[in-house]
Scaffold this motif. Sequence first.
Motif, mmCIF file in Angstrom:
data_model
loop_
_atom_site.group_PDB
_atom_site.id
_atom_site.type_symbol
_atom_site.label_atom_id
_atom_site.label_comp_id
_atom_site.label_asym_id
_atom_site.label_seq_id
_atom_site.Cartn_x
_atom_site.Cartn_y
_atom_site.Cartn_z
ATOM 1 N N ARG A 2 -12.217 -55.319 -5.666
ATOM 2 C CA ARG A 2 -11.062 -55.716 -4.875
ATOM 3 C C ARG A 2 -10.607 -57.100 -5.301
ATOM 4 O O ARG A 2 -11.101 -58.106 -4.806
ATOM 5 C CB ARG A 2 -11.410 -55.701 -3.391
ATOM 6 N N GLN A 105 -23.354 -50.243 7.282
ATOM 7 C CA GLN A 105 -22.364 -51.238 6.852
ATOM 8 C C GLN A 105 -22.979 -52.351 5.997
ATOM 9 O O GLN A 105 -22.335 -53.370 5.738
ATOM 10 C CB GLN A 105 -21.681 -51.869 8.075
ATOM 11 N N GLU A 108 -20.958 -53.338 2.811
ATOM 12 C CA GLU A 108 -19.694 -53.986 3.167
ATOM 13 C C GLU A 108 -19.919 -55.408 3.664
ATOM 14 O O GLU A 108 -19.146 -56.319 3.347
ATOM 15 C CB GLU A 108 -18.991 -53.158 4.237
ATOM 16 N N GLN A 109 -20.983 -55.619 4.432
ATOM 17 C CA GLN A 109 -21.280 -56.958 4.938
ATOM 18 C C GLN A 109 -21.665 -57.905 3.803
ATOM 19 O O GLN A 109 -21.262 -59.075 3.796
ATOM 20 C CB GLN A 109 -22.409 -56.867 5.970
ATOM 21 N N SER A 111 -20.689 -57.681 0.678
ATOM 22 C CA SER A 111 -19.489 -57.932 -0.110
ATOM 23 C C SER A 111 -18.545 -58.897 0.594
ATOM 24 O O SER A 111 -18.040 -59.846 -0.018
ATOM 25 C CB SER A 111 -18.769 -56.609 -0.389
ATOM 26 N N SER A 112 -18.303 -58.704 1.883
ATOM 27 C CA SER A 112 -17.335 -59.534 2.605
ATOM 28 C C SER A 112 -17.816 -60.967 2.747
ATOM 29 O O SER A 112 -16.999 -61.885 2.881
ATOM 30 C CB SER A 112 -17.059 -58.934 3.989
ATOM 31 N N ASN A 115 -17.409 -63.958 -0.892
ATOM 32 C CA ASN A 115 -16.226 -64.504 -1.534
ATOM 33 C C ASN A 115 -15.579 -65.603 -0.712
ATOM 34 O O ASN A 115 -15.884 -65.784 0.470
ATOM 35 C CB ASN A 115 -15.201 -63.391 -1.781
ATOM 36 N N ASN A 119 -11.300 -62.665 -4.450
ATOM 37 C CA ASN A 119 -12.329 -61.629 -4.355
ATOM 38 C C ASN A 119 -12.853 -61.348 -5.758
ATOM 39 O O ASN A 119 -12.263 -60.593 -6.522
ATOM 40 C CB ASN A 119 -11.751 -60.355 -3.739
#
Length: 399
Positions: A2, A105, A108-109, A111-112, A115, A119
């Motif tokens: 992303r 999750q 996702e956690q 990755s978020s 950054n 991203n």
Amino acid sequence: MRIPINKILLFSGILLLSSTLLLGQEEEKANSWLFSGYVKQLQSFNFFNASFLAPPSFQGTDTLLLDNFFHHRLNIEWAHGEHWRVHGGLRTRLFYGDVVKSNPQYGEQISSGSNDWLNLDVLWLDNSQLIGHTVLDRFYGEYTKESWEIRLGRQRVNWGISTVWNPNDIFNAYSFTDFDYEERPGADAVRVRYYTGYTGSLELAARAGDRLEESILAGRWVVNTGGYDLQFIGGYAQDHWVLGTGWAGNLKNAGFKGEASWFYAPETDKSSLAVTANIDYAFEKGLYLNAGGLYNSEGQKEGGILQLFTFELSARNLYPYRWASFVSLSYPVSPLVNAGLTSIYSPVASHALFLNPTVAVSIAGNWSLDAVGQLVFDQEAEGYRSPLQAVFLRVKWSY
């Protein structure tokens, strides 16, 4: 992957332009490359009390969760001539174990939280058994000449002075409990520094954001006087005006450091204050003592130990409680073994206590082995208890 194309093109374009200019201006000077990094394996043992933080699927029973991750870091630096260089740091991790299985999750956690404005990560494996994640957590170009230093890109804007908490670290705050991230978080920023002398400097830094309220623009002045390094900061940090100061010097044979930052939110007309100070002393036979405290006006006065895992970290809120004190001891048991213990106590209603014992062993050459404990205690009607204990074993090879 992303990557907002407008952001990455802007960022890459500036670096490309800089590289083109320097190649044109300094063709006669040779390029040089530097590679370094490490490989780590971290095994964690997490014991949850039945009534505490265990995932919903484990509620009602005491739970031992085993977790692992494999971590590779590659640092690359390219220097051109005397004045230009580009630095990159690539962080790749593979997570597996009970915690991954119990949290859909998890990927996702990870990755978020990796950054800043850009991203620059890839979540290349995400299922119920394995999480694979890679991120460029350092990527900046730097120009230095005489008294000037200019950096652009993802970097560590390090304004912290104290050991455990850094309210002056407004660009990229970090948590003391995140022991396995020695590089610490970075920020997508531009930083210009001018050295006024051997110990003094003026600095201006700006961190990018999609909106003004998410951006940071601040300056720092560093000066040495009376045997103390002093710094003064001021600017705008994520919807808050900030003024701060920090110091580092000696009280006779002991070191004395501290920081203070005052934040003001014009929209709500509310202000907050964070102050920390610590004293450290090395005894003749190798024992090292470091002790200090934190006042955090945004912290809780009645919060339980659960707050340690749920509070929102920032330079305004570095620990979940209003007051906290710490004592840290370390001792070289032998030339190859070092042992330590840090305790953090908060005088809230629950008497929250965090203990962090460590043992570091230099195995051979570039190999090291570490054992780290994280234990939490609080007081309830049934008395003092430890609802969560974690033990980490880490082996590391550096190159």
